[in-house]
Write a protein that holds these residues in place. Structure first.
Motif, PDB file in Angstrom:
ATOM      1  N   THR A   1       0.838  -1.199   0.000  1.00 18.81           N
ATOM      2  CA  THR A   1       0.000   0.000   0.000  1.00 18.81           C
ATOM      3  C   THR A   1       0.875   1.251   0.000  1.00 18.81           C
ATOM      4  O   THR A   1       1.795   1.364   0.812  1.00 18.81           O
ATOM      5  CB  THR A   1      -0.918   0.026   1.235  1.00 18.81           C
ATOM      6  OG1 THR A   1      -1.730  -1.151   1.239  1.00 18.81           O
ATOM      7  CG2 THR A   1      -1.818   1.263   1.231  1.00 18.81           C
ATOM      8  N   GLN A   2       0.588   2.158  -0.905  1.00 19.68           N
ATOM      9  CA  GLN A   2       1.280   3.442  -0.967  1.00 19.68           C
ATOM     10  C   GLN A   2       0.226   4.542  -0.992  1.00 19.68           C
ATOM     11  O   GLN A   2      -0.613   4.580  -1.888  1.00 19.68           O
ATOM     12  CB  GLN A   2       2.184   3.521  -2.201  1.00 19.68           C
ATOM     13  CG  GLN A   2       3.264   2.452  -2.229  1.00 19.68           C
ATOM     14  CD  GLN A   2       4.209   2.603  -3.406  1.00 19.68           C
ATOM     15  OE1 GLN A   2       4.338   3.695  -3.962  1.00 19.68           O
ATOM     16  NE2 GLN A   2       4.871   1.517  -3.781  1.00 19.68           N
ATOM     17  N   THR A   3       0.284   5.406  -0.007  1.00 18.50           N
ATOM     18  CA  THR A   3      -0.753   6.427   0.166  1.00 18.50           C
ATOM     19  C   THR A   3      -0.126   7.804   0.318  1.00 18.50           C
ATOM     20  O   THR A   3       0.866   7.971   1.025  1.00 18.50           O
ATOM     21  CB  THR A   3      -1.609   6.132   1.417  1.00 18.50           C
ATOM     22  OG1 THR A   3      -2.003   4.767   1.407  1.00 18.50           O
ATOM     23  CG2 THR A   3      -2.838   7.020   1.457  1.00 18.50           C
ATOM     24  N   THR A   4      -0.720   8.772  -0.353  1.00 19.72           N
ATOM     25  CA  THR A   4      -0.293  10.163  -0.222  1.00 19.72           C
ATOM     26  C   THR A   4      -1.495  11.011   0.173  1.00 19.72           C
ATOM     27  O   THR A   4      -2.541  10.956  -0.489  1.00 19.72           O
ATOM     28  CB  THR A   4       0.302  10.689  -1.541  1.00 19.72           C
ATOM     29  OG1 THR A   4       1.422   9.886  -1.904  1.00 19.72           O
ATOM     30  CG2 THR A   4       0.752  12.141  -1.382  1.00 19.72           C
ATOM     31  N   TYR A   5      -1.367  11.760   1.258  1.00 19.88           N
ATOM     32  CA  TYR A   5      -2.433  12.652   1.730  1.00 19.88           C
ATOM     33  C   TYR A   5      -2.004  14.101   1.480  1.00 19.88           C
ATOM     34  O   TYR A   5      -0.897  14.496   1.852  1.00 19.88           O
ATOM     35  CB  TYR A   5      -2.678  12.459   3.222  1.00 19.88           C
ATOM     36  CG  TYR A   5      -3.074  11.046   3.606  1.00 19.88           C
ATOM     37  CD1 TYR A   5      -4.389  10.629   3.517  1.00 19.88           C
ATOM     38  CD2 TYR A   5      -2.118  10.140   4.048  1.00 19.88           C
ATOM     39  CE1 TYR A   5      -4.749   9.342   3.868  1.00 19.88           C
ATOM     40  CE2 TYR A   5      -2.470   8.843   4.398  1.00 19.88           C
ATOM     41  CZ  TYR A   5      -3.780   8.450   4.313  1.00 19.88           C
ATOM     42  OH  TYR A   5      -4.132   7.174   4.659  1.00 19.88           O
TER      43      TYR A   5
ATOM     44  N   GLU B   1       2.971  10.981   3.494  1.00 18.16           N
ATOM     45  CA  GLU B   1       2.995   9.666   2.863  1.00 18.16           C
ATOM     46  C   GLU B   1       2.912   8.583   3.925  1.00 18.16           C
ATOM     47  O   GLU B   1       3.478   8.707   5.010  1.00 18.16           O
ATOM     48  CB  GLU B   1       4.270   9.489   2.030  1.00 18.16           C
ATOM     49  CG  GLU B   1       4.314  10.364   0.786  1.00 18.16           C
ATOM     50  CD  GLU B   1       5.472  10.005  -0.124  1.00 18.16           C
ATOM     51  OE1 GLU B   1       6.235   9.082   0.253  1.00 18.16           O
ATOM     52  OE2 GLU B   1       5.597  10.631  -1.184  1.00 18.16           O
TER      53      GLU B   1
ATOM     54  N   ASN C   1       3.275   4.472   3.615  1.00 23.78           N
ATOM     55  CA  ASN C   1       3.494   3.298   2.779  1.00 23.78           C
ATOM     56  C   ASN C   1       3.816   2.082   3.652  1.00 23.78           C
ATOM     57  O   ASN C   1       4.552   2.193   4.632  1.00 23.78           O
ATOM     58  CB  ASN C   1       4.663   3.542   1.812  1.00 23.78           C
ATOM     59  CG  ASN C   1       4.451   4.796   0.979  1.00 23.78           C
ATOM     60  OD1 ASN C   1       3.332   5.118   0.591  1.00 23.78           O
ATOM     61  ND2 ASN C   1       5.533   5.517   0.713  1.00 23.78           N
TER      62      ASN C   1
ATOM     63  N   ARG D   1      -7.389  -1.012   6.612  1.00 20.62           N
ATOM     64  CA  ARG D   1      -6.718   0.270   6.423  1.00 20.62           C
ATOM     65  C   ARG D   1      -7.510   1.395   7.080  1.00 20.62           C
ATOM     66  O   ARG D   1      -8.736   1.296   7.208  1.00 20.62           O
ATOM     67  CB  ARG D   1      -6.546   0.565   4.936  1.00 20.62           C
ATOM     68  CG  ARG D   1      -5.650  -0.425   4.218  1.00 20.62           C
ATOM     69  CD  ARG D   1      -5.618  -0.150   2.714  1.00 20.62           C
ATOM     70  NE  ARG D   1      -4.744  -1.108   2.039  1.00 20.62           N
ATOM     71  CZ  ARG D   1      -5.104  -2.329   1.662  1.00 20.62           C
ATOM     72  NH1 ARG D   1      -6.344  -2.733   1.902  1.00 20.62           N
ATOM     73  NH2 ARG D   1      -4.259  -3.134   1.059  1.00 20.62           N
TER      74      ARG D   1
ATOM     75  N   PHE E   1     -10.950   7.133   5.132  1.00 19.57           N
ATOM     76  CA  PHE E   1     -10.600   8.466   4.626  1.00 19.57           C
ATOM     77  C   PHE E   1     -10.858   9.547   5.673  1.00 19.57           C
ATOM     78  O   PHE E   1     -10.082  10.499   5.799  1.00 19.57           O
ATOM     79  CB  PHE E   1     -11.375   8.769   3.344  1.00 19.57           C
ATOM     80  CG  PHE E   1     -10.937   7.939   2.171  1.00 19.57           C
ATOM     81  CD1 PHE E   1      -9.639   8.001   1.702  1.00 19.57           C
ATOM     82  CD2 PHE E   1     -11.821   7.089   1.545  1.00 19.57           C
ATOM     83  CE1 PHE E   1      -9.223   7.232   0.626  1.00 19.57           C
ATOM     84  CE2 PHE E   1     -11.424   6.308   0.466  1.00 19.57           C
ATOM     85  CZ  PHE E   1     -10.128   6.376   0.004  1.00 19.57           C
TER      86      PHE E   1
ATOM     87  N   SER F   1      -8.064   9.359   8.376  1.00 22.37           N
ATOM     88  CA  SER F   1      -6.683   9.658   7.996  1.00 22.37           C
ATOM     89  C   SER F   1      -6.534  10.913   7.150  1.00 22.37           C
ATOM     90  O   SER F   1      -5.447  11.181   6.645  1.00 22.37           O
ATOM     91  CB  SER F   1      -6.102   8.459   7.235  1.00 22.37           C
ATOM     92  OG  SER F   1      -6.888   8.161   6.094  1.00 22.37           O
TER      93      SER F   1
END
Length: 289
Positions: free
Chosen positions: A18-22, A39, A41, A71, A74, A77
């Motif tokens: 999982t790679q997440t950017t907020y 980020e 990840n 996870r 929204f 996080s």
């Protein structure tokens, strides 16, 4: 054909990355000072094993052990906050939340008394890491100002849930239908050191200890009519700075009546009467008094 003493094994291994950017916006008072970026990840390895034992032609035992992940949502996080300058309240997300990871164990027994009658019983246990809870604190200093309430989401220390469930259902030849099930679930979570809610043990977040369902009805030919009663006990809904500030959602029991009539292959008429007992739902802090 079921052969007594036989078994079926299903096992596997899953890898998730999982790679997440907020993205968010930074403000100093009412002045926009630029964009922010966070980020988060991580990788996750999930083994699983499920075994089905055929005890006889109408009795089955099932066992399962597996690792799972949930996870952050929204809302939990998000890299943003709602700032109410009139009521002096802040509610924001936490983009640095870790996912919740659990080892799960299930053992169930199924007894088929006929083609339309079934009894089941099972036990389960979950060992969790980094469960996510909503926390709230009062009189918080932020940007050199005092705010009445500040809320966000945090990961907890270790958590566990254990319980059992019972179920029974039958459909007679005359169309009479009866369905009943009950689940008991007992869980607790350790709040981490330095938590704004204090280092303490709390009930598992938003987990009712008792849930039950009971339905009677008629299901034959074009008609399907059911009167259902659903119950759940109270549960921890929001965590305050101390036990008396913790918010709970009250226990709740609701009765619903549903009906369906199949006129032909292309037309079906349905009707619902929801919450016939007009049961209210309310919140309380600390205890129901």
């Amino acid at each position: 054909t079921t052969v007594a003493g036989s078994s079926t094994w299903v096992y596997g291994l899953r890898l998730e990355d999982t790679q997440t950017t907020y993205n968010g916006k930074a403000f100093d008072g009412d002045v926009f000072t630029g964009r922010t970026q966070f980020e988060n990840n991580y990788s996750f390895l999930a083994p699983s094993l499920n075994v089905k034992f055929d005890l006889s032609d109408n009795q089955v035992m099932r066992a399962g052990i597996f690792r799972s992940l949930v996870r952050p949502g929204f809302e939990e996080s998000r890299a943003g906050a709602v700032v109410d300058t009139e009521d002096r309240e802040i509610e924001g997300g936490n983009p640095q939340l870790d996912p919740t990871i659990a080892w799960n164990f299930d053992l169930t027994y199924e007894y088929y008394l006929g083609t339309q009658t079934f009894f089941g019983a099972g036990v389960f246990y979950k060992s969790l890491q980094d469960a996510i809870v909503a926390v709230e604190a009062t009189d918080i200093q932020f940007r050199g100002e005092l705010w009445n309430v500040a809320g966000t989401f945090v990961n907890t220390d270790d958590s566990s849930i254990a319980g059992f469930e019972l179920s029974f259902q039958t459909l007679l030849e005359n169309g009479f239908l009866f369905v009943a099930n009950y689940t008991y679930s007992d869980g607790e979570t350790d709040l981490p050191v330095g938590s704004i809610s204090g280092q303490r043990t709390i009930p598992f977040f938003k987990q009712a200890k008792n849930t039950a369902n009971l339905a009677i009805g008629y299901d034959k030919g074009p008609w399907d009519i059911r009167l259902a009663t659903n119950y759940r006990s109270d549960f921890l809904d929001d965590i305050g700075g101390n036990p008396l500030s913790d918010r709970y959602t009250s226990d709740f029991m609701q009765m619903d009546l549903t009906a369906r009539y199949e006129v032909n292959e292309n037309l079906m008429i349905t009707a619902e009467a929801i919450n016939l007992n007009d049961e209210p739902e309310f919140y309380y802090f600390g205890n129901a008094n």
